[in-house]
Write a protein that holds these residues in place. Sequence first.
Motif, mmCIF file in Angstrom:
data_model
loop_
_atom_site.group_PDB
_atom_site.id
_atom_site.type_symbol
_atom_site.label_atom_id
_atom_site.label_comp_id
_atom_site.label_asym_id
_atom_site.label_seq_id
_atom_site.Cartn_x
_atom_site.Cartn_y
_atom_site.Cartn_z
ATOM 1 N N GLY A 43 0.789 -1.217 0.000
ATOM 2 C CA GLY A 43 0.000 0.000 0.000
ATOM 3 C C GLY A 43 0.819 1.262 0.000
ATOM 4 O O GLY A 43 0.365 2.297 -0.459
ATOM 5 N N ALA A 44 2.065 1.196 0.514
ATOM 6 C CA ALA A 44 2.906 2.393 0.601
ATOM 7 C C ALA A 44 4.373 2.015 0.472
ATOM 8 O O ALA A 44 4.782 0.958 0.934
ATOM 9 C CB ALA A 44 2.680 3.108 1.926
ATOM 10 N N LYS A 69 -1.362 1.990 -3.950
ATOM 11 C CA LYS A 69 -2.596 1.246 -4.212
ATOM 12 C C LYS A 69 -3.817 2.159 -4.144
ATOM 13 O O LYS A 69 -3.924 2.998 -3.267
ATOM 14 C CB LYS A 69 -2.742 0.123 -3.176
ATOM 15 N N ALA A 70 -4.731 1.958 -5.079
ATOM 16 C CA ALA A 70 -5.999 2.703 -5.084
ATOM 17 C C ALA A 70 -6.964 2.013 -4.122
ATOM 18 O O ALA A 70 -7.838 1.257 -4.528
ATOM 19 C CB ALA A 70 -6.571 2.755 -6.495
ATOM 20 N N ASP A 71 -6.786 2.284 -2.819
ATOM 21 C CA ASP A 71 -7.575 1.585 -1.809
ATOM 22 C C ASP A 71 -8.351 2.536 -0.906
ATOM 23 O O ASP A 71 -8.954 2.119 0.075
ATOM 24 C CB ASP A 71 -6.655 0.706 -0.955
ATOM 25 N N GLY A 72 -8.314 3.830 -1.210
ATOM 26 C CA GLY A 72 -9.018 4.804 -0.382
ATOM 27 C C GLY A 72 -8.236 5.270 0.827
ATOM 28 O O GLY A 72 -8.674 6.160 1.539
ATOM 29 N N SER A 100 -3.367 7.045 -5.496
ATOM 30 C CA SER A 100 -2.536 5.964 -5.998
ATOM 31 C C SER A 100 -1.572 6.437 -7.088
ATOM 32 O O SER A 100 -1.942 7.182 -7.981
ATOM 33 C CB SER A 100 -3.428 4.854 -6.555
ATOM 34 N N GLY A 101 -0.334 5.971 -6.980
ATOM 35 C CA GLY A 101 0.675 6.283 -7.971
ATOM 36 C C GLY A 101 1.388 7.600 -7.752
ATOM 37 O O GLY A 101 2.312 7.923 -8.495
ATOM 38 N N THR A 102 0.993 8.352 -6.742
ATOM 39 C CA THR A 102 1.643 9.646 -6.499
ATOM 40 C C THR A 102 2.681 9.528 -5.390
ATOM 41 O O THR A 102 2.570 8.676 -4.514
ATOM 42 C CB THR A 102 0.626 10.735 -6.110
ATOM 43 N N HIS A 103 3.668 10.386 -5.456
ATOM 44 C CA HIS A 103 4.650 10.443 -4.374
ATOM 45 C C HIS A 103 4.859 11.899 -3.977
ATOM 46 O O HIS A 103 4.641 12.809 -4.759
ATOM 47 C CB HIS A 103 5.966 9.772 -4.760
ATOM 48 N N THR A 104 5.238 12.068 -2.732
ATOM 49 C CA THR A 104 5.489 13.398 -2.184
ATOM 50 C C THR A 104 6.838 13.368 -1.487
ATOM 51 O O THR A 104 7.199 12.389 -0.833
ATOM 52 C CB THR A 104 4.379 13.792 -1.187
ATOM 53 N N LYS A 105 7.582 14.473 -1.634
ATOM 54 C CA LYS A 105 8.933 14.573 -1.072
ATOM 55 C C LYS A 105 9.012 15.787 -0.154
ATOM 56 O O LYS A 105 8.475 16.850 -0.469
ATOM 57 C CB LYS A 105 9.939 14.731 -2.216
#
Length: 145
Positions: A43-44, A69-72, A100-105
Motif C-alpha cells: 500500500g505504501a 494502491k488505489a484503496d481509499g 494511488s501512484g503519487t509520491h510526495t517529497k
Amino acid sequence: MIPVIAAAAAALAIPIIATPAAADDYDESCYAYEAYNSAIVVGAAGEGAADYASKTKLDPVVMVVTDEKADGHHVGIRLATKQSDGDTRYWAWHENYDGSGTHTKWETYASDSGGIVSLYFQVAIMEGDTIVGYCNTLKFSNSYW
C-alpha cells in the motif's frame, strides 16, 4: 471488518553521495503492507535520507512516500530518533493524500537538544489518524556519539 496486519520488508542501506562526513550519511527504504483474507498487498513505499551534522542535529533530512494502491487510504512517513537518555522521539507525520501512484517529497532538518543517537523512518498506510499497515526502516547510529 477486514482484518489488517502489518509486515515490513526493509532494503539494505545504500550510501548517498560521498561527502566529508560520508560515514554519517544514511539512506533507507521500506514497504508497508496490508493483508486481506491472507492476500498480501503493498500500500505504501517510502524512503528517507539524513546526514548527521552533530550530536543534536540532522541536516538535511529528506523523506519520500509513495501511495502504491488505489484503496481509499492515504500514506505517510515520519522520522524517529533515539535520544541520549534512551527515549524514542517520533516526529510529525508527513502525509500524501494525492492518491494511488503519487509520491510526495519533503526536505527539512531535525534538531533535538536531547541528542540524536540513532534514527530510522516509519512508513504507514493510514485511514484518518489510524495506521492500518506500516514498516520501519533499519536503524542507523550517529558516529558523533
